[in-house]
Design a protein around this motif. Structure first.
Motif, PDB file in Angstrom:
ATOM      1  N   TRP A 130       0.832  -1.209   0.000  1.00 13.82           N
ATOM      2  CA  TRP A 130       0.000   0.000   0.000  1.00 13.82           C
ATOM      3  C   TRP A 130       0.870   1.264   0.000  1.00 13.82           C
ATOM      4  O   TRP A 130       0.514   2.273  -0.620  1.00 13.82           O
ATOM      5  CB  TRP A 130      -0.949  -0.014   1.192  1.00 13.82           C
ATOM      6  CG  TRP A 130      -1.997   1.069   1.155  1.00 13.82           C
ATOM      7  CD1 TRP A 130      -2.191   2.059   2.065  1.00 13.82           C
ATOM      8  CD2 TRP A 130      -2.993   1.266   0.142  1.00 13.82           C
ATOM      9  NE1 TRP A 130      -3.250   2.862   1.691  1.00 13.82           N
ATOM     10  CE2 TRP A 130      -3.758   2.400   0.514  1.00 13.82           C
ATOM     11  CE3 TRP A 130      -3.307   0.596  -1.035  1.00 13.82           C
ATOM     12  CZ2 TRP A 130      -4.822   2.872  -0.262  1.00 13.82           C
ATOM     13  CZ3 TRP A 130      -4.369   1.069  -1.808  1.00 13.82           C
ATOM     14  CH2 TRP A 130      -5.117   2.197  -1.425  1.00 13.82           C
ATOM     15  N   THR A 131       2.019   1.213   0.662  1.00 15.54           N
ATOM     16  CA  THR A 131       2.949   2.346   0.620  1.00 15.54           C
ATOM     17  C   THR A 131       3.459   2.570  -0.802  1.00 15.54           C
ATOM     18  O   THR A 131       3.564   3.720  -1.269  1.00 15.54           O
ATOM     19  CB  THR A 131       4.128   2.108   1.566  1.00 15.54           C
ATOM     20  OG1 THR A 131       3.634   1.959   2.907  1.00 15.54           O
ATOM     21  CG2 THR A 131       5.106   3.272   1.529  1.00 15.54           C
ATOM     22  N   GLN A 132       3.776   1.476  -1.504  1.00 17.55           N
ATOM     23  CA  GLN A 132       4.193   1.600  -2.912  1.00 17.55           C
ATOM     24  C   GLN A 132       3.093   2.247  -3.761  1.00 17.55           C
ATOM     25  O   GLN A 132       3.374   3.120  -4.592  1.00 17.55           O
ATOM     26  CB  GLN A 132       4.515   0.227  -3.480  1.00 17.55           C
ATOM     27  CG  GLN A 132       5.830  -0.392  -3.069  1.00 17.55           C
ATOM     28  CD  GLN A 132       6.045  -1.710  -3.797  1.00 17.55           C
ATOM     29  OE1 GLN A 132       5.343  -2.700  -3.537  1.00 17.55           O
ATOM     30  NE2 GLN A 132       6.976  -1.731  -4.729  1.00 17.55           N
ATOM     31  N   ILE A 133       1.861   1.794  -3.545  1.00 20.93           N
ATOM     32  CA  ILE A 133       0.742   2.347  -4.312  1.00 20.93           C
ATOM     33  C   ILE A 133       0.569   3.822  -3.983  1.00 20.93           C
ATOM     34  O   ILE A 133       0.372   4.655  -4.880  1.00 20.93           O
ATOM     35  CB  ILE A 133      -0.540   1.544  -4.017  1.00 20.93           C
ATOM     36  CG1 ILE A 133      -0.420   0.121  -4.585  1.00 20.93           C
ATOM     37  CG2 ILE A 133      -1.764   2.256  -4.602  1.00 20.93           C
ATOM     38  CD1 ILE A 133      -1.520  -0.822  -4.150  1.00 20.93           C
ATOM     39  N   ARG A 134       0.658   4.166  -2.687  1.00 19.47           N
ATOM     40  CA  ARG A 134       0.558   5.568  -2.271  1.00 19.47           C
ATOM     41  C   ARG A 134       1.646   6.420  -2.918  1.00 19.47           C
ATOM     42  O   ARG A 134       1.378   7.524  -3.425  1.00 19.47           O
ATOM     43  CB  ARG A 134       0.640   5.627  -0.738  1.00 19.47           C
ATOM     44  CG  ARG A 134       0.311   6.983  -0.100  1.00 19.47           C
ATOM     45  CD  ARG A 134       1.522   7.917   0.074  1.00 19.47           C
ATOM     46  NE  ARG A 134       2.765   7.320   0.464  1.00 19.47           N
ATOM     47  CZ  ARG A 134       3.181   7.160   1.715  1.00 19.47           C
ATOM     48  NH1 ARG A 134       2.420   7.509   2.733  1.00 19.47           N
ATOM     49  NH2 ARG A 134       4.388   6.634   1.969  1.00 19.47           N
ATOM     50  N   ASP A 135       2.866   5.915  -2.927  1.00 20.56           N
ATOM     51  CA  ASP A 135       3.977   6.668  -3.512  1.00 20.56           C
ATOM     52  C   ASP A 135       3.783   6.836  -5.021  1.00 20.56           C
ATOM     53  O   ASP A 135       4.102   7.906  -5.576  1.00 20.56           O
ATOM     54  CB  ASP A 135       5.298   5.976  -3.215  1.00 20.56           C
ATOM     55  CG  ASP A 135       5.667   6.044  -1.732  1.00 20.56           C
ATOM     56  OD1 ASP A 135       5.037   6.835  -1.003  1.00 20.56           O
ATOM     57  OD2 ASP A 135       6.567   5.283  -1.316  1.00 20.56           O
ATOM     58  N   TRP A 136       3.293   5.781  -5.688  1.00 15.04           N
ATOM     59  CA  TRP A 136       3.008   5.910  -7.128  1.00 15.04           C
ATOM     60  C   TRP A 136       1.924   6.960  -7.351  1.00 15.04           C
ATOM     61  O   TRP A 136       2.040   7.795  -8.268  1.00 15.04           O
ATOM     62  CB  TRP A 136       2.558   4.569  -7.698  1.00 15.04           C
ATOM     63  CG  TRP A 136       2.269   4.612  -9.167  1.00 15.04           C
ATOM     64  CD1 TRP A 136       3.148   4.374 -10.191  1.00 15.04           C
ATOM     65  CD2 TRP A 136       1.019   4.945  -9.789  1.00 15.04           C
ATOM     66  NE1 TRP A 136       2.523   4.540 -11.405  1.00 15.04           N
ATOM     67  CE2 TRP A 136       1.215   4.891 -11.193  1.00 15.04           C
ATOM     68  CE3 TRP A 136      -0.237   5.288  -9.309  1.00 15.04           C
ATOM     69  CZ2 TRP A 136       0.200   5.160 -12.104  1.00 15.04           C
ATOM     70  CZ3 TRP A 136      -1.258   5.569 -10.216  1.00 15.04           C
ATOM     71  CH2 TRP A 136      -1.039   5.502 -11.593  1.00 15.04           C
ATOM     72  N   ALA A 137       0.893   6.951  -6.526  1.00 13.94           N
ATOM     73  CA  ALA A 137      -0.189   7.926  -6.654  1.00 13.94           C
ATOM     74  C   ALA A 137       0.326   9.345  -6.478  1.00 13.94           C
ATOM     75  O   ALA A 137      -0.070  10.265  -7.216  1.00 13.94           O
ATOM     76  CB  ALA A 137      -1.286   7.614  -5.635  1.00 13.94           C
ATOM     77  N   ASN A 138       1.215   9.543  -5.521  1.00 15.35           N
ATOM     78  CA  ASN A 138       1.793  10.877  -5.329  1.00 15.35           C
ATOM     79  C   ASN A 138       2.661  11.301  -6.501  1.00 15.35           C
ATOM     80  O   ASN A 138       2.596  12.440  -6.965  1.00 15.35           O
ATOM     81  CB  ASN A 138       2.621  10.910  -4.038  1.00 15.35           C
ATOM     82  CG  ASN A 138       1.786  11.129  -2.794  1.00 15.35           C
ATOM     83  OD1 ASN A 138       0.696  11.698  -2.861  1.00 15.35           O
ATOM     84  ND2 ASN A 138       2.290  10.688  -1.647  1.00 15.35           N
ATOM     85  N   SER A 139       3.468  10.367  -6.995  1.00 18.05           N
ATOM     86  CA  SER A 139       4.399  10.730  -8.071  1.00 18.05           C
ATOM     87  C   SER A 139       3.676  11.023  -9.379  1.00 18.05           C
ATOM     88  O   SER A 139       4.194  11.755 -10.232  1.00 18.05           O
ATOM     89  CB  SER A 139       5.426   9.611  -8.278  1.00 18.05           C
ATOM     90  OG  SER A 139       4.813   8.435  -8.785  1.00 18.05           O
TER      91      SER A 139
END
Length: 565
Positions: free
Chosen positions: A511-520
């Motif tokens: 979920w952290t990876q998904i969050r970081d992708w969403a931010n980027s």
């Protein structure tokens, strides 16, 4: 049911989706055959058998006229289907109101469709030789034209169509053939990063002008009855050219107005400026936590509160039973706002008695939405459109989109979100249709949110979530003409923490990876189902009040709070 969920109707291949919906389409086709017959008249379709040797009278996204194979005469249509285009051909025909018609045509190929835009349709899954399709329908009380279509399906090979007929009395109210004068004085009266407002001088006609068609280039953008319109769904910092044509009751169309070119405003990164981290909170089960406790522990500010359903007819209520005001839901919202946060209601979901099918018109449905907006002074609403009663219904899809369009018009500044299921590679047939109809209807949706779970994600929940989001981004680009930044800024992700109904596992690290992708990629919205489950219970399975995996309490909410877009 413990969970809001959507049974996977799509896989990584379109063919899997097509197989999954065959029964539904055949059932729909069977019900169409039961419609009443039509009064017979000369065929109203221009160039019905393509005997002119051209596509004259038709507007096609891909196709040509061929000499073989044909059904009748010497020519037929060959629709050049590709992996990204169904090779749709359309034609607008004048009709009479409150009148029965029969549309028919001979088709050949896999997954060939015949129908009326916004109305009835039918299809054949496989026709090795020419097969006749028939679609009876009745026009509306004030309807004077219909758009008929024929198309194939993505990556299913070239289809053929021939001898297309619309049988019934012609429009025109007494043989009127005089077109209106061209509208004049077209000018732009305003613009944003995603819309242009236009006005023009009225046209004249011997029997009266009934509507105006507004074109963006050669594409019909919207149809209105007055002398002004707002074209939405545009890309920021982009030049567009607009013209307007007038139509009368007989379907006669004027010449185009003067053209006006407008460049939309800069979009601040291509989007709407709307960013929302809003995990789901459900008061109906799962030991709902104190939202102020969660907010204090995690820093989250928004919650998506579920679910608004029908309490009978077109009347909204929490879970279809709890009142909008005066109950536990209102006190929870008050507590969230007292702690400096806010909520967006989720209207719909997988199960229950929903407003979309129960409200008979877009206006009635917009009125139900408005009751929810007025009860809490909302800044945003989310319609979670799922299952066969809403998502897989052309009528209800259009009703929801038109209702949200009305909501936007009546509530300046409100944000509208629509949430739906997905395949691992992007929207399904119904998701693609939803995006396309949002554009065609001018619904001006702020955020299209996909739910990448219970979708066959398997072990790679990060990779498949990103692939699904990229598929939606590509669809938004191709449908609205947006650039990458604008498409991402209209996109949302709503995941599921821990174990999903299909035993897909999303860990805090994923979920952290998904969050970081969403931010980027600066998407608009990040949510997950649900805060109720944001508690550890390793080996606990799929349950309502914990995630089924090893995690810290409120860990997924803390990660989500780091979404800034």
């Amino acid at each position: 049911m413990l969970f809001r969920r959507h049974v996977p109707r799509t896989g990584s291949r379109r063919s899997r989706f097509l197989a999954g919906v065959t029964a539904a389409f055949l059932a729909a086709a069977g019900s169409l055959i039961a419609l009443p017959g039509t009064a017979h008249a000369a065929n109203l379709v221009a160039n019905p058998g393509f005997e002119s040797g051209s596509l004259s009278g038709w507007s096609c996204s891909g196709g040509s006229v061929v000499s073989s194979p044909v059904h009748g005469g010497t020519k037929a249509l060959a629709g050049a289907v590709s992996s990204s285009d169904t090779a749709q051909c359309t034609q607008t025909v004048s009709v009479q109101p409150n009148t029965a018609y029969s549309l028919s045509g001979w088709v050949r190929g896999a997954y060939v469709y015949l129908g009326v835009t916004g109305g009835a349709s039918t299809w054949t899954p496989s026709a090795a030789s020419y097969t006749q399709l028939t679609v009876p329908f009745t026009t509306g009380a004030s309807q004077t034209s219909v758009q008929i279509y024929v198309h194939g399906w993505y990556a299913q090979g070239t289809y053929n169509a021939d001898d297309i007929s619309l049988d019934g009395p012609g429009g025109g109210g007494g043989g009127d053939t005089q077109a209106p004068t061209a509208p004049s004085g077209l000018t732009s009266t305003g613009k944003t990063s995603s819309s242009v407002s236009l006005s023009w001088n009225a046209a004249t006609d011997n029997t009266g002008v009934t509507s105006y068609d507004v074109y963006r280039g050669s594409t019909l953008a919207t149809t209105v009855t007055g002398t002004s319109a707002t074209v939405t769904g545009l890309a920021a910092s982009t030049a567009y050219t607009f013209t307007v044509k007038a139509r009368d009751a007989a379907g006669n169309t004027s010449a185009a107005s003067n053209a006006v070119s407008v460049t939309t405003s800069a979009g601040g990164g291509g989007g709407t400026g709307f960013k929302q981290a809003a995990p789901y909170l459900y008061l109906g089960w799962g030991d709902p936590p104190s939202p102020s406790t969660v907010m204090s522990a995690t820093g989250i500010k928004w919650f998506t509160m579920a679910f608004i359903l029908s309490s009978g007819g077109c009347n909204p209520a929490w879970d279809g039973s709890r009142p909008l005001t005066g109950g536990t839901d209102q006190s929870t919202i008050n507590a969230i706002r007292a702690a400096g946060g806010d909520i967006v209601p989720s209207i719909g979901g997988w199960s229950g008695n929903k407003l979309g099918p129960n409200c008979s018109t877009p206006e009635a449905l917009a009125g139900a939405y408005q009751k929810v907006i007025d009860a809490y002074g909302l800044k945003a609403i989310d319609v979670d459109i799922e299952n066969t009663d809403e998502f897989e219904s052309e009528v209800v899809q259009d009703r929801v989109l038109n209702a949200l369009k009305i909501v936007k018009q009546n509530n300046p500044g409100i944000r509208t979100i629509i949430t739906f299921g997905t395949s691992t590679t992007g929207p399904s047939y119904w998701g693609n249709r939803l995006v396309e109809r949002a554009n065609a209807l001018g619904a001006n949706i702020d955020v299209f949110t996909i739910m990448p779970f219970d979708f066959g994600g398997g072990a790679d929940m990060y990779g498949n979530t990103v692939n699904a989001a990229e598929g939606l981004k590509a669809k938004l680009k191709s449908t609205f003409g947006w650039d990458d930044a604008t498409a991402y800024a209209h996109l949302g992700i709503s995941g599921m923490n821990g174990l999903s109904d299909q035993q897909e596992t999303t860990t805090p690290a994923i979920w952290t990876q998904i969050r970081d992708w969403a931010n980027s990629h600066h998407i608009a919205r990040l949510a997950y189902w649900s805060v109720n489950r944001d508690r550890p219970c390793p080996g606990g399975g799929v349950t309502s009040n914990c995630s089924g995996i090893n995690q810290s309490t409120w860990q997924f909410t803390s990660i989500t709070a780091g979404f800034t877009g």
